[in-house]
Design a protein around this motif. Structure first.
Motif, short mmCIF file in Angstrom:
data_model
loop_
_atom_site.label_atom_id
_atom_site.label_comp_id
_atom_site.label_asym_id
_atom_site.label_seq_id
_atom_site.Cartn_x
_atom_site.Cartn_y
_atom_site.Cartn_z
N ILE A 19 44.63 29.54 0.21
CA ILE A 19 44.38 28.36 1.03
C ILE A 19 44.13 27.16 0.13
O ILE A 19 44.65 26.07 0.35
CB ILE A 19 43.19 28.60 1.99
CG1 ILE A 19 43.60 29.60 3.07
CG2 ILE A 19 42.71 27.30 2.61
CD1 ILE A 19 42.46 30.16 3.87
N ARG A 22 47.28 25.88 -1.24
CA ARG A 22 48.10 25.21 -0.24
C ARG A 22 47.70 23.77 -0.04
O ARG A 22 48.53 22.90 0.15
CB ARG A 22 47.96 25.93 1.10
CG ARG A 22 49.25 26.54 1.57
CD ARG A 22 49.09 27.11 2.93
NE ARG A 22 47.95 28.01 2.94
CZ ARG A 22 47.56 28.69 3.98
NH1 ARG A 22 48.19 28.58 5.10
NH2 ARG A 22 46.53 29.50 3.91
N HIS A 23 46.40 23.49 -0.02
CA HIS A 23 45.99 22.11 0.26
C HIS A 23 45.11 21.53 -0.83
O HIS A 23 44.49 20.48 -0.63
CB HIS A 23 45.33 21.98 1.63
CG HIS A 23 44.11 22.83 1.82
ND1 HIS A 23 42.92 22.57 1.22
CD2 HIS A 23 43.92 23.94 2.55
CE1 HIS A 23 42.04 23.49 1.58
NE2 HIS A 23 42.62 24.32 2.38
N ARG A 29 40.39 22.69 5.30
CA ARG A 29 41.02 23.54 6.31
C ARG A 29 40.23 23.31 7.58
O ARG A 29 39.01 23.50 7.61
CB ARG A 29 40.97 25.02 5.91
CG ARG A 29 41.66 25.92 6.91
CD ARG A 29 41.81 27.35 6.38
NE ARG A 29 40.56 27.93 5.96
CZ ARG A 29 39.81 28.76 6.70
NH1 ARG A 29 40.21 29.11 7.89
NH2 ARG A 29 38.69 29.25 6.24
N ASN A 60 47.81 15.00 3.41
CA ASN A 60 48.61 16.16 3.03
C ASN A 60 47.76 17.32 2.51
O ASN A 60 48.24 18.44 2.41
CB ASN A 60 49.65 15.77 1.98
CG ASN A 60 50.61 14.74 2.54
OD1 ASN A 60 50.98 14.79 3.71
ND2 ASN A 60 51.02 13.80 1.72
N ASP A 61 46.51 17.05 2.16
CA ASP A 61 45.63 18.10 1.64
C ASP A 61 44.77 18.72 2.74
O ASP A 61 43.82 19.42 2.47
CB ASP A 61 44.76 17.58 0.50
CG ASP A 61 43.87 16.42 0.92
OD1 ASP A 61 44.10 15.85 2.02
OD2 ASP A 61 42.95 16.08 0.17
N THR A 63 44.79 21.18 6.12
CA THR A 63 45.49 22.19 6.91
C THR A 63 44.77 22.31 8.25
O THR A 63 43.56 22.47 8.28
CB THR A 63 45.46 23.55 6.19
OG1 THR A 63 46.06 23.40 4.92
CG2 THR A 63 46.19 24.60 6.99
N ALA A 65 44.53 24.48 11.80
CA ALA A 65 44.88 25.78 12.37
C ALA A 65 44.06 26.02 13.62
O ALA A 65 43.10 25.30 13.90
CB ALA A 65 44.62 26.88 11.35
#
Length: 132
Positions: A19, A22-23, A29, A60-61, A63, A65
């Motif tokens: 995770i 990813r960011h 998150r 962009n950083d 996420t 969900a």
């Protein structure tokens, strides 16, 4: 086959690292409770607004969900924000209007919007309305 605690911790650590990759280590998150209780309380428009604001601000950083029941149905809609270290802030009774402030202050500037968070005192959850 049952996993040992060490194996479970290794799996968790691996996923947290994925995770973070990813960011970014400094990214966030954001998880929205989308169980029946959250949806009934208005989580869907909160989730849509959150995705729109994150995109509009070029974060962009971050996420975004969804998850199932977070466990405090009376406080829905609930949004949890995890930083790159795994620290969590829980926002409760969220609305699309509150999302705008959370994105502007927390996700953009790193300043928690305290008036939307819950607090736990002596094992009891205190709503923001009670804290004020």
């Amino acid at each position: 086959m049952a996993k040992s605690l060490a194996e479970l911790k290794a799996i968790r650590d691996k996923k947290v690292n994925e995770i973070n990759l990813r960011h970014g280590k400094n990214g966030y998150r954001v998880v929205v409770g989308m169980a029946t209780c959250g949806i009934a309380a208005g989580a869907r428009p909160v989730m849509v607004k959150l995705m729109e604001e994150v995109a509009a601000n070029g974060l962009n950083d971050v996420t975004v969900a969804q998850t199932g029941c977070i466990g405090s149905c009376r406080l829905e809609p609930i949004v949890e924000v995890y930083d790159g270290e795994g620290n969590k802030v829980t926002y409760v009774h969220m609305t699309p209007e509150k999302v705008t402030k959370v994105v502007e202050q927390h996700l953009t500037s790193g300043k928690v919007v305290d008036e939307y968070t819950m607090t736990i005192v002596d094992g009891k959850i205190i709503s923001p309305e009670v804290k004020a």
